[in-house]
Design a protein around this motif. Sequence first.
Motif, PDB file in Angstrom:
ATOM      1  N   VAL A   1      22.879  34.697  20.256  1.00  0.00           N
ATOM      2  CA  VAL A   1      21.526  35.003  20.058  1.00  0.00           C
ATOM      3  C   VAL A   1      21.526  36.691  19.887  1.00  0.00           C
ATOM      4  O   VAL A   1      20.695  37.083  18.918  1.00  0.00           O
ATOM      5  CB  VAL A   1      20.761  34.908  21.383  1.00  0.00           C
ATOM      6  CG1 VAL A   1      19.396  35.656  21.266  1.00  0.00           C
ATOM      7  CG2 VAL A   1      20.520  33.355  21.561  1.00  0.00           C
ATOM      8  N   PHE A   2      22.031  37.442  20.598  1.00  0.00           N
ATOM      9  CA  PHE A   2      22.308  38.915  20.503  1.00  0.00           C
ATOM     10  C   PHE A   2      22.842  39.304  19.252  1.00  0.00           C
ATOM     11  O   PHE A   2      22.417  40.154  18.297  1.00  0.00           O
ATOM     12  CB  PHE A   2      23.144  39.532  21.683  1.00  0.00           C
ATOM     13  CG  PHE A   2      22.207  39.788  22.844  1.00  0.00           C
ATOM     14  CD1 PHE A   2      21.471  40.749  23.029  1.00  0.00           C
ATOM     15  CD2 PHE A   2      22.448  38.903  23.800  1.00  0.00           C
ATOM     16  CE1 PHE A   2      20.368  41.096  24.047  1.00  0.00           C
ATOM     17  CE2 PHE A   2      21.759  39.194  25.084  1.00  0.00           C
ATOM     18  CZ  PHE A   2      20.777  40.247  25.116  1.00  0.00           C
ATOM     19  N   VAL A   3      23.833  38.543  18.705  1.00  0.00           N
ATOM     20  CA  VAL A   3      24.336  38.708  17.473  1.00  0.00           C
ATOM     21  C   VAL A   3      23.551  38.581  16.231  1.00  0.00           C
ATOM     22  O   VAL A   3      23.396  39.226  15.201  1.00  0.00           O
ATOM     23  CB  VAL A   3      25.909  37.999  17.209  1.00  0.00           C
ATOM     24  CG1 VAL A   3      26.461  37.936  15.830  1.00  0.00           C
ATOM     25  CG2 VAL A   3      26.902  38.586  18.055  1.00  0.00           C
TER      26      VAL A   3
ATOM     27  N   ASN B   1      26.881  30.018  29.573  1.00  0.00           N
ATOM     28  CA  ASN B   1      26.186  29.944  28.407  1.00  0.00           C
ATOM     29  C   ASN B   1      26.583  31.272  27.576  1.00  0.00           C
ATOM     30  O   ASN B   1      25.592  31.632  26.746  1.00  0.00           O
ATOM     31  CB  ASN B   1      24.495  30.004  28.703  1.00  0.00           C
ATOM     32  CG  ASN B   1      24.256  28.671  29.284  1.00  0.00           C
ATOM     33  OD1 ASN B   1      23.880  27.665  28.396  1.00  0.00           O
ATOM     34  ND2 ASN B   1      24.054  28.481  30.583  1.00  0.00           N
ATOM     35  N   LEU B   2      27.557  31.795  27.836  1.00  0.00           N
ATOM     36  CA  LEU B   2      28.064  33.140  27.344  1.00  0.00           C
ATOM     37  C   LEU B   2      28.029  33.154  25.766  1.00  0.00           C
ATOM     38  O   LEU B   2      27.684  34.123  25.077  1.00  0.00           O
ATOM     39  CB  LEU B   2      29.533  33.345  27.945  1.00  0.00           C
ATOM     40  CG  LEU B   2      29.793  34.966  27.369  1.00  0.00           C
ATOM     41  CD1 LEU B   2      29.031  35.896  28.011  1.00  0.00           C
ATOM     42  CD2 LEU B   2      31.386  35.173  27.988  1.00  0.00           C
ATOM     43  N   ILE B   3      28.237  31.897  25.261  1.00  0.00           N
ATOM     44  CA  ILE B   3      28.649  31.646  23.748  1.00  0.00           C
ATOM     45  C   ILE B   3      27.164  31.908  22.967  1.00  0.00           C
ATOM     46  O   ILE B   3      26.851  32.596  22.021  1.00  0.00           O
ATOM     47  CB  ILE B   3      29.408  30.610  23.133  1.00  0.00           C
ATOM     48  CG1 ILE B   3      30.796  30.772  23.914  1.00  0.00           C
ATOM     49  CG2 ILE B   3      29.468  30.441  21.833  1.00  0.00           C
ATOM     50  CD1 ILE B   3      31.656  29.644  23.162  1.00  0.00           C
ATOM     51  N   ILE B   4      26.224  31.081  23.655  1.00  0.00           N
ATOM     52  CA  ILE B   4      25.046  31.095  23.256  1.00  0.00           C
ATOM     53  C   ILE B   4      24.300  32.297  23.417  1.00  0.00           C
ATOM     54  O   ILE B   4      23.608  32.895  22.416  1.00  0.00           O
ATOM     55  CB  ILE B   4      24.171  29.839  24.269  1.00  0.00           C
ATOM     56  CG1 ILE B   4      24.787  28.484  23.691  1.00  0.00           C
ATOM     57  CG2 ILE B   4      22.490  29.969  23.688  1.00  0.00           C
ATOM     58  CD1 ILE B   4      23.977  27.482  24.604  1.00  0.00           C
ATOM     59  N   VAL B   5      24.350  32.944  24.636  1.00  0.00           N
ATOM     60  CA  VAL B   5      23.766  34.423  24.770  1.00  0.00           C
ATOM     61  C   VAL B   5      24.323  35.541  23.873  1.00  0.00           C
ATOM     62  O   VAL B   5      23.456  36.154  23.115  1.00  0.00           O
ATOM     63  CB  VAL B   5      23.922  34.995  26.245  1.00  0.00           C
ATOM     64  CG1 VAL B   5      23.291  36.278  26.397  1.00  0.00           C
ATOM     65  CG2 VAL B   5      23.301  34.129  27.260  1.00  0.00           C
ATOM     66  N   ALA B   6      25.658  35.329  23.622  1.00  0.00           N
ATOM     67  CA  ALA B   6      26.362  36.419  22.716  1.00  0.00           C
ATOM     68  C   ALA B   6      25.862  35.920  21.370  1.00  0.00           C
ATOM     69  O   ALA B   6      25.444  36.809  20.442  1.00  0.00           O
ATOM     70  CB  ALA B   6      27.632  36.230  22.610  1.00  0.00           C
TER      71      ALA B   6
END
Length: 253
Positions: free
Chosen positions: A224-226, A217-222
């Motif tokens: 959210v932070f962005v 889920n790296l893209i989703i997590v990134a």
Amino acid sequence: MSRKHRHFKGAEVSCCVKYVLFGFNIVFWGVLSNLSSITDLGGFDPVWLFIVVGGVMFILGFAGCIGALRENTLLLKFFSVFLGLIFFLELTAGILAFVFKDWIKDQLNFFINNNVKAYRDDIDLQNLIDFAQEYWSCCGAHGPDDWNMNIYFNCTDRNPSRERCGVPFSCCIKDPAEDVINTQCGYDVRQQMELDRQKFIYTKGCVGQFEKWLQDNLIIVAGVFVGIALLQIFGICLAQNLVSDIRAVKANW
């Protein structure tokens, strides 16, 4: 500010910017309030976390909302600086987490092991561990045998607990046909051979499962932070724009 000043020709305070900033504070307030769902942090009392998050929510909400509605440049500047500080701390934390990945992994392992030991001591902590084990389909930091560190679940002969050599119910593989949770499903399960355990409980550790979830889920997590970072930058820009408008109006008095 008196209403008659708004009828002067030239610079004026943008009502659009003013109320968009007010709305931004309501949204950002809600984002911060969701952080309070985090509970125990390695022995850190959740009450203190609620106090800190609540304090940040109140200060930011008060400075942003009142500053925008009352056109108070001092509160708006404070809001911008405070929001910028939070953004800087988040950016620093992100960089440090990337650079010290192994240290973060060790801290996660230490955190889970400490919380396994204190599982029955704090209901909030217990709920957090149960949620993590159910969500990531895991048991313990590295496997079910980590529950030997808990005085209620260890397999020693001196342990009088009925939960001896077992695991919490959140380690159990759920039966879709069962409507009621069987809280005794983990009793005595670690007395069985590992192949037999796999039929009843999760045998993978939560550290490894969390790493796998993060990679998947790296893209989703990134994202959210962005998204949160862009929201903060947007709020800072709105506040500075409103401060500029107010100064321009005052210059025409």
